[in-house]
Design a protein around this motif. Structure first.
Motif, PDB file in Angstrom:
ATOM      1  N   LYS A   1       1.120  -5.197  -7.854  1.00 32.69           N
ATOM      2  CA  LYS A   1       1.755  -5.427  -6.561  1.00 32.69           C
ATOM      3  C   LYS A   1       1.629  -4.236  -5.628  1.00 32.69           C
ATOM      4  N   GLU A   2       1.301  -3.058  -6.178  1.00 28.96           N
ATOM      5  CA  GLU A   2       1.155  -1.858  -5.357  1.00 28.96           C
ATOM      6  C   GLU A   2      -0.190  -1.204  -5.624  1.00 28.96           C
ATOM      7  N   VAL A   3      -0.754  -0.653  -4.558  1.00 24.22           N
ATOM      8  CA  VAL A   3      -2.033   0.039  -4.656  1.00 24.22           C
ATOM      9  C   VAL A   3      -1.974   1.272  -3.760  1.00 24.22           C
ATOM     10  N   LYS A   4      -2.556   2.354  -4.229  1.00 31.59           N
ATOM     11  CA  LYS A   4      -2.571   3.580  -3.431  1.00 31.59           C
ATOM     12  C   LYS A   4      -3.635   3.475  -2.345  1.00 31.59           C
ATOM     13  N   SER A   5      -3.337   4.024  -1.193  1.00 34.52           N
ATOM     14  CA  SER A   5      -4.302   3.995  -0.086  1.00 34.52           C
ATOM     15  C   SER A   5      -5.582   4.730  -0.476  1.00 34.52           C
ATOM     16  N   SER A   6      -5.460   5.724  -1.358  1.00 37.09           N
ATOM     17  CA  SER A   6      -6.645   6.469  -1.798  1.00 37.09           C
ATOM     18  C   SER A   6      -7.610   5.567  -2.572  1.00 37.09           C
ATOM     19  N   GLU A   7      -7.071   4.609  -3.339  1.00 35.28           N
ATOM     20  CA  GLU A   7      -7.925   3.671  -4.063  1.00 35.28           C
ATOM     21  C   GLU A   7      -8.686   2.777  -3.090  1.00 35.28           C
ATOM     22  N   ILE A   8      -8.000   2.341  -2.042  1.00 33.01           N
ATOM     23  CA  ILE A   8      -8.648   1.502  -1.036  1.00 33.01           C
ATOM     24  C   ILE A   8      -9.756   2.286  -0.348  1.00 33.01           C
ATOM     25  N   GLY A   9      -9.477   3.552  -0.005  1.00 29.76           N
ATOM     26  CA  GLY A   9     -10.483   4.406   0.623  1.00 29.76           C
ATOM     27  C   GLY A   9     -11.710   4.580  -0.244  1.00 29.76           C
ATOM     28  N   GLU A  10     -11.513   4.772  -1.540  1.00 29.54           N
ATOM     29  CA  GLU A  10     -12.651   4.927  -2.463  1.00 29.54           C
ATOM     30  C   GLU A  10     -13.486   3.647  -2.523  1.00 29.54           C
ATOM     31  N   LEU A  11     -12.820   2.497  -2.544  1.00 32.11           N
ATOM     32  CA  LEU A  11     -13.553   1.223  -2.556  1.00 32.11           C
ATOM     33  C   LEU A  11     -14.373   1.045  -1.287  1.00 32.11           C
ATOM     34  N   VAL A  12     -13.797   1.417  -0.142  1.00 28.05           N
ATOM     35  CA  VAL A  12     -14.525   1.320   1.129  1.00 28.05           C
ATOM     36  C   VAL A  12     -15.749   2.226   1.092  1.00 28.05           C
ATOM     37  N   MET A  13     -15.565   3.440   0.607  1.00 31.48           N
ATOM     38  CA  MET A  13     -16.697   4.383   0.573  1.00 31.48           C
ATOM     39  C   MET A  13     -17.802   3.881  -0.354  1.00 31.48           C
ATOM     40  N   GLN A  14     -17.455   3.270  -1.483  1.00 31.12           N
ATOM     41  CA  GLN A  14     -18.476   2.711  -2.376  1.00 31.12           C
ATOM     42  C   GLN A  14     -19.310   1.662  -1.649  1.00 31.12           C
ATOM     43  N   GLU A  15     -18.630   0.793  -0.903  1.00 35.16           N
ATOM     44  CA  GLU A  15     -19.332  -0.268  -0.187  1.00 35.16           C
ATOM     45  C   GLU A  15     -20.200   0.293   0.938  1.00 35.16           C
TER      46      GLU A  15
ATOM     47  N   VAL B   1       0.856  -1.180   0.000  1.00 33.89           N
ATOM     48  CA  VAL B   1       0.000   0.000   0.000  1.00 33.89           C
ATOM     49  C   VAL B   1       0.895   1.233   0.000  1.00 33.89           C
ATOM     50  N   ILE B   2       0.634   2.128  -0.956  1.00 32.63           N
ATOM     51  CA  ILE B   2       1.370   3.383  -1.030  1.00 32.63           C
ATOM     52  C   ILE B   2       0.552   4.430  -0.271  1.00 32.63           C
ATOM     53  N   LYS B   3       1.102   4.893   0.846  1.00 30.16           N
ATOM     54  CA  LYS B   3       0.416   5.847   1.704  1.00 30.16           C
ATOM     55  C   LYS B   3       0.479   7.253   1.098  1.00 30.16           C
TER      56      LYS B   3
ATOM     57  N   ASP C   1       1.867   9.875   2.186  1.00 31.82           N
ATOM     58  CA  ASP C   1       3.199  10.487   2.303  1.00 31.82           C
ATOM     59  C   ASP C   1       4.245   9.805   1.429  1.00 31.82           C
ATOM     60  N   GLY C   2       3.821   8.799   0.638  1.00 30.23           N
ATOM     61  CA  GLY C   2       4.742   8.109  -0.254  1.00 30.23           C
ATOM     62  C   GLY C   2       5.372   6.863   0.330  1.00 30.23           C
ATOM     63  N   SER C   3       5.203   6.652   1.625  1.00 36.33           N
ATOM     64  CA  SER C   3       5.768   5.448   2.246  1.00 36.33           C
ATOM     65  C   SER C   3       4.952   4.220   1.812  1.00 36.33           C
ATOM     66  N   ARG C   4       5.559   3.061   1.945  1.00 40.70           N
ATOM     67  CA  ARG C   4       4.919   1.815   1.547  1.00 40.70           C
ATOM     68  C   ARG C   4       4.864   0.863   2.739  1.00 40.70           C
ATOM     69  N   GLN C   5       3.755   0.114   2.808  1.00 37.07           N
ATOM     70  CA  GLN C   5       3.663  -0.935   3.811  1.00 37.07           C
ATOM     71  C   GLN C   5       2.790  -2.050   3.275  1.00 37.07           C
ATOM     72  N   SER C   6       2.965  -3.237   3.822  1.00 30.69           N
ATOM     73  CA  SER C   6       2.197  -4.393   3.368  1.00 30.69           C
ATOM     74  C   SER C   6       0.714  -4.188   3.645  1.00 30.69           C
ATOM     75  N   PHE C   7      -0.111  -4.678   2.724  1.00 35.46           N
ATOM     76  CA  PHE C   7      -1.560  -4.632   2.921  1.00 35.46           C
ATOM     77  C   PHE C   7      -1.899  -5.492   4.125  1.00 35.46           C
ATOM     78  N   ASP C   8      -2.755  -4.970   4.989  1.00 33.13           N
ATOM     79  CA  ASP C   8      -3.151  -5.673   6.198  1.00 33.13           C
ATOM     80  C   ASP C   8      -4.666  -5.608   6.307  1.00 33.13           C
ATOM     81  N   ARG C   9      -5.318  -6.756   6.106  1.00 36.73           N
ATOM     82  CA  ARG C   9      -6.777  -6.794   6.133  1.00 36.73           C
ATOM     83  C   ARG C   9      -7.318  -6.339   7.488  1.00 36.73           C
ATOM     84  N   SER C  10      -6.599  -6.637   8.573  1.00 39.30           N
ATOM     85  CA  SER C  10      -7.090  -6.248   9.900  1.00 39.30           C
ATOM     86  C   SER C  10      -7.157  -4.726  10.036  1.00 39.30           C
ATOM     87  N   LYS C  11      -6.223  -3.995   9.403  1.00 37.66           N
ATOM     88  CA  LYS C  11      -6.302  -2.526   9.437  1.00 37.66           C
ATOM     89  C   LYS C  11      -7.532  -2.039   8.681  1.00 37.66           C
TER      90      LYS C  11
END
Length: 156
Positions: free
Chosen positions: A101-115, A51-53, A55-65
């Motif tokens: 292999k990489e996804v922006k955190s903003s994309e994840i946020g948009e998917l959550v909001m759609q749901e 996940v690309i945050k 601020d540009g930092s990267r961390q592994s995707f964590d379903r629990s988060k």
């Protein structure tokens, strides 16, 4: 598969069935050493998503988060934990199906909001207020107006 009780490596499969909408197999096993029965799951190994945050930092995707963020938005709302887990699972599958292999955190946020928009409007607004970092009441009201406009468009 080692027995969780005696550590014997030999067991037999008693029953197998599909789980998690066909993305895993649930197996009931019986230890050939002590006779205890236990359950195992076989799942598809997914890509290690990064996940690309903001601020540009990267961390592994964590379903629990992801589940924690959705849960906070759904706090004190009539949404079952199973529904929250299903949303997280659906989003993770969507991301995995992209084969990137990489996804922006903003994309994840948009998917959550759609749901959330389809499940509970209050949870949607709560999540959006944190995700979009509303600076003042006007930006909050703009989001509410947009949501109401979208709702009216659907009803036409």
């Amino acid at each position: 598969m080692k027995c969780p009780v005696c550590g014997n490596e030999y067991s037999k499969v008693i029953d197998s069935r599909s789980a998690q909408d066909g993305y895993s197999i649930r197996r009931r096993r019986e230890c050939l050493g002590c006779g205890v029965r236990f359950t195992t799951y076989e799942t598809v190994e997914f890509l290690n998503l990064m996940v690309i945050k903001r601020d540009g930092s990267r961390q592994s995707f964590d379903r629990s988060k992801l589940i924690n963020g959705i849960s906070r938005a759904c706090d004190k709302r009539p949404i079952a934990m199973n529904d929250i887990s299903a949303i997280a699972e659906k989003i993770e599958r969507e991301l995995q199906s992209r084969l990137e292999k990489e996804v922006k955190s903003s994309e994840i946020g948009e998917l959550v909001m759609q749901e959330l928009k389809d499940i509970d409007e209050v949870a949607y607004v709560r999540f959006a207020s944190v995700y979009r970092s509303f600076k003042d009441i006007n930006t909050f009201m703009d989001e509410l107006r947009k949501m109401l406009s979208d709702k009216e468009t659907k009803n036409i």
